[in-house]
Design an enzyme around this catalytic site. Structure first.
Site, PDB file in Angstrom:
ATOM      1  N   ALA A  18       0.832  -1.205   0.000  1.00 17.44           N
ATOM      2  CA  ALA A  18       0.000   0.000   0.000  1.00 17.44           C
ATOM      3  C   ALA A  18       0.865   1.253   0.000  1.00 17.44           C
ATOM      4  O   ALA A  18       0.660   2.165  -0.818  1.00 17.44           O
ATOM      5  CB  ALA A  18      -0.934  -0.002   1.212  1.00 17.44           C
ATOM      6  N   ALA A  50       3.856 -12.631   2.059  1.00 17.50           N
ATOM      7  CA  ALA A  50       2.651 -13.177   1.406  1.00 17.50           C
ATOM      8  C   ALA A  50       3.037 -14.274   0.420  1.00 17.50           C
ATOM      9  O   ALA A  50       3.797 -14.047  -0.506  1.00 17.50           O
ATOM     10  CB  ALA A  50       1.895 -12.057   0.702  1.00 17.50           C
ATOM     11  N   GLY A  52       0.578 -16.968  -0.959  1.00 16.44           N
ATOM     12  CA  GLY A  52      -0.432 -17.484  -1.875  1.00 16.44           C
ATOM     13  C   GLY A  52      -0.572 -16.741  -3.181  1.00 16.44           C
ATOM     14  O   GLY A  52      -0.506 -17.321  -4.259  1.00 16.44           O
ATOM     15  N   GLY A  53      -0.777 -15.436  -3.121  1.00 19.19           N
ATOM     16  CA  GLY A  53      -0.937 -14.681  -4.353  1.00 19.19           C
ATOM     17  C   GLY A  53      -1.800 -13.457  -4.181  1.00 19.19           C
ATOM     18  O   GLY A  53      -2.057 -13.000  -3.067  1.00 19.19           O
ATOM     19  N   GLU A 118      -8.183 -20.589  -3.972  1.00 20.03           N
ATOM     20  CA  GLU A 118      -7.984 -20.726  -2.533  1.00 20.03           C
ATOM     21  C   GLU A 118      -9.320 -20.781  -1.818  1.00 20.03           C
ATOM     22  O   GLU A 118     -10.382 -20.608  -2.431  1.00 20.03           O
ATOM     23  CB  GLU A 118      -7.120 -19.573  -2.000  1.00 20.03           C
ATOM     24  CG  GLU A 118      -5.696 -19.597  -2.525  1.00 20.03           C
ATOM     25  CD  GLU A 118      -4.815 -18.522  -1.905  1.00 20.03           C
ATOM     26  OE1 GLU A 118      -5.276 -17.833  -0.985  1.00 20.03           O
ATOM     27  OE2 GLU A 118      -3.666 -18.377  -2.343  1.00 20.03           O
ATOM     28  N   HIS A 247      -4.897 -17.438  10.874  1.00 24.38           N
ATOM     29  CA  HIS A 247      -4.640 -18.347   9.760  1.00 24.38           C
ATOM     30  C   HIS A 247      -4.629 -19.769  10.299  1.00 24.38           C
ATOM     31  O   HIS A 247      -3.973 -20.046  11.309  1.00 24.38           O
ATOM     32  CB  HIS A 247      -3.307 -18.029   9.077  1.00 24.38           C
ATOM     33  CG  HIS A 247      -3.200 -18.622   7.708  1.00 24.38           C
ATOM     34  ND1 HIS A 247      -3.037 -19.969   7.500  1.00 24.38           N
ATOM     35  CD2 HIS A 247      -3.248 -18.060   6.476  1.00 24.38           C
ATOM     36  CE1 HIS A 247      -2.990 -20.209   6.203  1.00 24.38           C
ATOM     37  NE2 HIS A 247      -3.115 -19.059   5.560  1.00 24.38           N
ATOM     38  N   ARG A 296     -11.370 -19.078   6.165  1.00 25.72           N
ATOM     39  CA  ARG A 296     -10.370 -19.305   7.214  1.00 25.72           C
ATOM     40  C   ARG A 296     -10.941 -19.381   8.623  1.00 25.72           C
ATOM     41  O   ARG A 296     -10.444 -20.138   9.461  1.00 25.72           O
ATOM     42  CB  ARG A 296      -9.314 -18.194   7.152  1.00 25.72           C
ATOM     43  CG  ARG A 296      -8.423 -18.319   5.934  1.00 25.72           C
ATOM     44  CD  ARG A 296      -7.463 -17.164   5.826  1.00 25.72           C
ATOM     45  NE  ARG A 296      -6.612 -17.349   4.657  1.00 25.72           N
ATOM     46  CZ  ARG A 296      -5.736 -16.452   4.243  1.00 25.72           C
ATOM     47  NH1 ARG A 296      -5.600 -15.317   4.904  1.00 25.72           N
ATOM     48  NH2 ARG A 296      -4.991 -16.681   3.181  1.00 25.72           N
ATOM     49  N   HIS A 357      -3.141 -13.777  12.171  1.00 22.95           N
ATOM     50  CA  HIS A 357      -2.640 -13.550  10.819  1.00 22.95           C
ATOM     51  C   HIS A 357      -3.025 -12.193  10.242  1.00 22.95           C
ATOM     52  O   HIS A 357      -2.162 -11.417   9.852  1.00 22.95           O
ATOM     53  CB  HIS A 357      -3.156 -14.669   9.917  1.00 22.95           C
ATOM     54  CG  HIS A 357      -2.662 -14.607   8.504  1.00 22.95           C
ATOM     55  ND1 HIS A 357      -1.310 -14.615   8.180  1.00 22.95           N
ATOM     56  CD2 HIS A 357      -3.322 -14.520   7.325  1.00 22.95           C
ATOM     57  CE1 HIS A 357      -1.171 -14.548   6.868  1.00 22.95           C
ATOM     58  NE2 HIS A 357      -2.378 -14.483   6.324  1.00 22.95           N
ATOM     59  N   GLU A 381      -3.357  -2.947   5.568  1.00 13.89           N
ATOM     60  CA  GLU A 381      -3.928  -3.662   6.705  1.00 13.89           C
ATOM     61  C   GLU A 381      -4.266  -2.767   7.888  1.00 13.89           C
ATOM     62  O   GLU A 381      -5.119  -3.117   8.697  1.00 13.89           O
ATOM     63  CB  GLU A 381      -2.965  -4.767   7.149  1.00 13.89           C
ATOM     64  CG  GLU A 381      -3.594  -5.792   8.058  1.00 13.89           C
ATOM     65  CD  GLU A 381      -2.679  -6.976   8.326  1.00 13.89           C
ATOM     66  OE1 GLU A 381      -3.014  -7.787   9.218  1.00 13.89           O
ATOM     67  OE2 GLU A 381      -1.626  -7.099   7.667  1.00 13.89           O
ATOM     68  N   ARG A 392     -11.708 -12.077   6.259  1.00 11.26           N
ATOM     69  CA  ARG A 392     -11.094 -11.784   4.953  1.00 11.26           C
ATOM     70  C   ARG A 392     -11.109 -12.991   4.032  1.00 11.26           C
ATOM     71  O   ARG A 392     -10.765 -14.097   4.433  1.00 11.26           O
ATOM     72  CB  ARG A 392      -9.649 -11.326   5.160  1.00 11.26           C
ATOM     73  CG  ARG A 392      -8.889 -11.073   3.856  1.00 11.26           C
ATOM     74  CD  ARG A 392      -7.522 -10.520   4.140  1.00 11.26           C
ATOM     75  NE  ARG A 392      -6.605 -11.502   4.670  1.00 11.26           N
ATOM     76  CZ  ARG A 392      -5.726 -12.195   3.949  1.00 11.26           C
ATOM     77  NH1 ARG A 392      -5.663 -12.028   2.640  1.00 11.26           N
ATOM     78  NH2 ARG A 392      -4.909 -13.047   4.522  1.00 11.26           N
ATOM     79  N   SER A 397      -6.070  -9.309   0.377  1.00 14.39           N
ATOM     80  CA  SER A 397      -5.347  -8.265   1.122  1.00 14.39           C
ATOM     81  C   SER A 397      -4.362  -7.512   0.240  1.00 14.39           C
ATOM     82  O   SER A 397      -4.289  -6.281   0.288  1.00 14.39           O
ATOM     83  CB  SER A 397      -4.617  -8.870   2.317  1.00 14.39           C
ATOM     84  OG  SER A 397      -3.807  -9.952   1.909  1.00 14.39           O
ATOM     85  N   LEU A 398      -3.582  -8.227  -0.567  1.00 16.19           N
ATOM     86  CA  LEU A 398      -2.625  -7.554  -1.440  1.00 16.19           C
ATOM     87  C   LEU A 398      -3.357  -6.668  -2.446  1.00 16.19           C
ATOM     88  O   LEU A 398      -2.920  -5.554  -2.745  1.00 16.19           O
ATOM     89  CB  LEU A 398      -1.752  -8.570  -2.172  1.00 16.19           C
ATOM     90  CG  LEU A 398      -0.711  -9.330  -1.338  1.00 16.19           C
ATOM     91  CD1 LEU A 398       0.055 -10.303  -2.216  1.00 16.19           C
ATOM     92  CD2 LEU A 398       0.252  -8.367  -0.655  1.00 16.19           C
TER      93      LEU A 398
END
Length: 530
Positions: A18, A50, A52-53, A118, A247, A296, A357, A381, A392, A397-398
């Site tokens: 960010a 991060a 996962g992606g 995911e 998480h 999650r 997490h 965040e 989430r 998030s990204l």
């Protein structure tokens, strides 16, 4: 102007996705920008972790489909306008910034992106770089930041307090004004142990999450909620601070108390891995029809339930019998970290436990990243845009940090272009330099370590995955006493990074606890058993 005093058009506190995207966008618009990082490098922070992606899109996807998945994961506690903004504009902003302008080496086959799925997603729409997506993104952005002539990078800096006209200005014109404005920050320079006064026409908080106030977390050491604490003291509105996402799969073992736990990405389950108990039973189907790809909060509570009933210290993630891809090539970082613990993920299940997490709440912002305090923006965040609601959705998030960092920067640049906000000589002269509240050299590392242990154990045991009124009341009493004692200590002792971090962390823990006490409705990752 002295060496400990500087001015800038835009001050960005934090250098994750960010903050980095905001700084680059502002610099491109010709805005003089200063970016702070608490570490020695720009890549020091949660974004780099991060795995996962980042959410993108596919030919079968649509904004409506992504919107539905976000709302379902967030228990419909989301701000629909923010969700719609992310779903409609997120992919195009990602393409513009991270594919075209600052190309990140996302995985692809020939001319097609490799997309994964995911938990909580109805379709494969996530771009990735093996299992180190955040690291690749931050390395790309850091290179661009270092190359920009319009960006001043200040490393080893810890913000102490936001500067506001209502709290700090000495001129009566500001003291009598009903309008409180943020005009920068007091910043601790760890290299020379001094406090700098940085005055800014606009300030952005991008300080990241809160995981380090819990005993077990996947977050870096800087994730102590400093932005949350500073914003509250300055008078900005906070929102959804009770919603802490745990998480479900952090690597069990290898981490000392208070240290970051290694994250085993949700993408591993996206590729087919199954959660099993000590008997080898795949238990998720009995908790949710989505089984291992449930959101999650549901997976985390299922794991805790299994551990509680069996008395086991962990559960296991079985990769060996379920994943079709080359596991070492697809997840090299996870494979290596498990190997370091003596676990061959091709033949042995991975021991995992939940850990704090992601923070779903934060400093309330609008679509443009503006907070309720004039001249103060927030993104990433530390902000609450309303996208995540009560929980989430994986890999949003990204994208949220990217979209709001980009949008906030454009909004700031627009205001600066119209000369709507200036740092007048009267305003600059009315803000004093930092005056140390005390000069008693009584900082004791043992006491600081003990106070952190109190914060983390209290939050984990009483304000953790499952909450009730008795635990929350106990946490409130303990944290209130600690925070009061720290305030007294803070007034007598010269600032240092350990003291500033402890002060911010304890206030952050207190804020989360109060929010959890006030919300008696169990929803998402705020789970109250009574």
């Amino acid at each position: 102007m002295n060496d400990h005093r500087m001015t800038t058009d835009a001050l960005i506190i934090g250098s994750g996705i960010a903050g980095a995207v905001a700084a680059l966008t502002l610099a491109e618009a010709g805005v003089e920008t200063t970016i702070l990082t608490a570490g020695e490098e720009l890549t020091w922070g949660n974004t780099s972790l991060a795995q996962g992606g980042i959410v993108y899109t596919s030919e079968e996807d649509s904004p409506k489909s992504l919107e539905k998945d976000i709302l379902t994961a967030g228990w419909n506690h989301n701000y629909i306008r923010a969700v719609r903004h992310l779903a409609q504009h997120g992919p195009e902003i990602l393409k513009k910034v991270l594919i075209e302008k600052y190309p990140v080496p996302f995985s692809k086959t020939h001319d097609s992106w490799n997309l994964t799925k995911e938990g909580g997603h109805s379709i494969a729409r996530i771009l990735y770089c093996a299992d180190h997506t955040g690291k690749n993104i931050m390395e790309t952005l850091a290179e661009a930041l270092n190359a920009s002539p319009n960006i001043r990078i200040l490393t080893s800096r810890t913000a102490i307090d936001l500067l506001t006209t209502g709290h700090h200005a000495r001129h009566t014109d500001y003291q009598y004004s009903l309008n409180n404005q943020c005009v920068g920050a007091y910043v601790f320079n760890e290299e020379n142990k001094s406090v700098e006064t940085i005055l800014a026409r606009f300030t952005m908080l991008a300080t990241g999450g809160v995981g380090q106030v819990f005993l077990h977390t996947t977050n870096t050491q800087s994730s102590i909620g400093s932005g949350l604490a500073m914003a509250q003291r300055a008078g900005a509105k906070l929102m959804n601070c009770e919603y802490i996402q745990f998480h479900p799969t952090a690597l069990y073992g290898g981490a000392k108390r208070g240290e970051r736990r290694f994250l085993v990405s949700e993408a591993v389950r996206g590729e087919g891995a199954k959660l099993v108990n000590g008997s080898g039973e795949a238990f998720m189907p009995k908790y949710d029809e989505r089984a291992d790809l449930a959101p999650r909060d549901i997976v985390t509570r299922a794991i805790m339930d299994e551990m509680l009933h069996s008395g086991a210290d962990c559960v296991y993630l079985d990769v060996s019998n379920n994943v079709d891809c080359d596991i070492h090539e697809r997840f090299p970082t996870i494979s290596q970290n498990c190997a370091n613990m003596g676990v061959d993920i091709c033949s042995q299940p991975i021991p995992v436990v939940p850990a704090a997490h992601y923070f779903c709440g934060g400093v309330l912002t609008d679509i443009n990243g503006r907070t309720t305090l004039d001249r103060l923006y927030a993104a990433g965040e530390t902000s609450c845009t309303g996208v995540h609601g009560a929980n989430r959705l994986a890999s949003t998030s990204l994208l949220e940090g990217l979209v709001w960092g980009y949008g906030a920067a454009n909004d700031i640049a627009k205001h600066l272009a119209h000369k709507k906000t200036i740092l007048t000589r009267k305003l600059v002269d009315s803000i004093p330099d930092w005056q140390s509240p005390g000069n008693i050299e009584n900082e004791d590392p043992a006491l600081i370590a003990q106070d952190w242990a109190t914060v983390r154990n209290t939050m984990w045991n009483y304000v953790g995955i499952a909450r009730n009124k008795y635990r929350l009341n106990r946490a409130f009493a303990d944290l209130r006493n600690l925070y009061k004692n720290l305030q007294d200590f803070y007034r007598k002792t010269p600032p240092s990074k350990p003291i500033i971090d402890l002060f911010h962390g304890s206030q952050c823990a207190y804020i989360i606890t109060l929010a959890a006490m006030r919300n008696k409705q169990s929803k998402g990752c705020h789970f109250r058993v009574r």
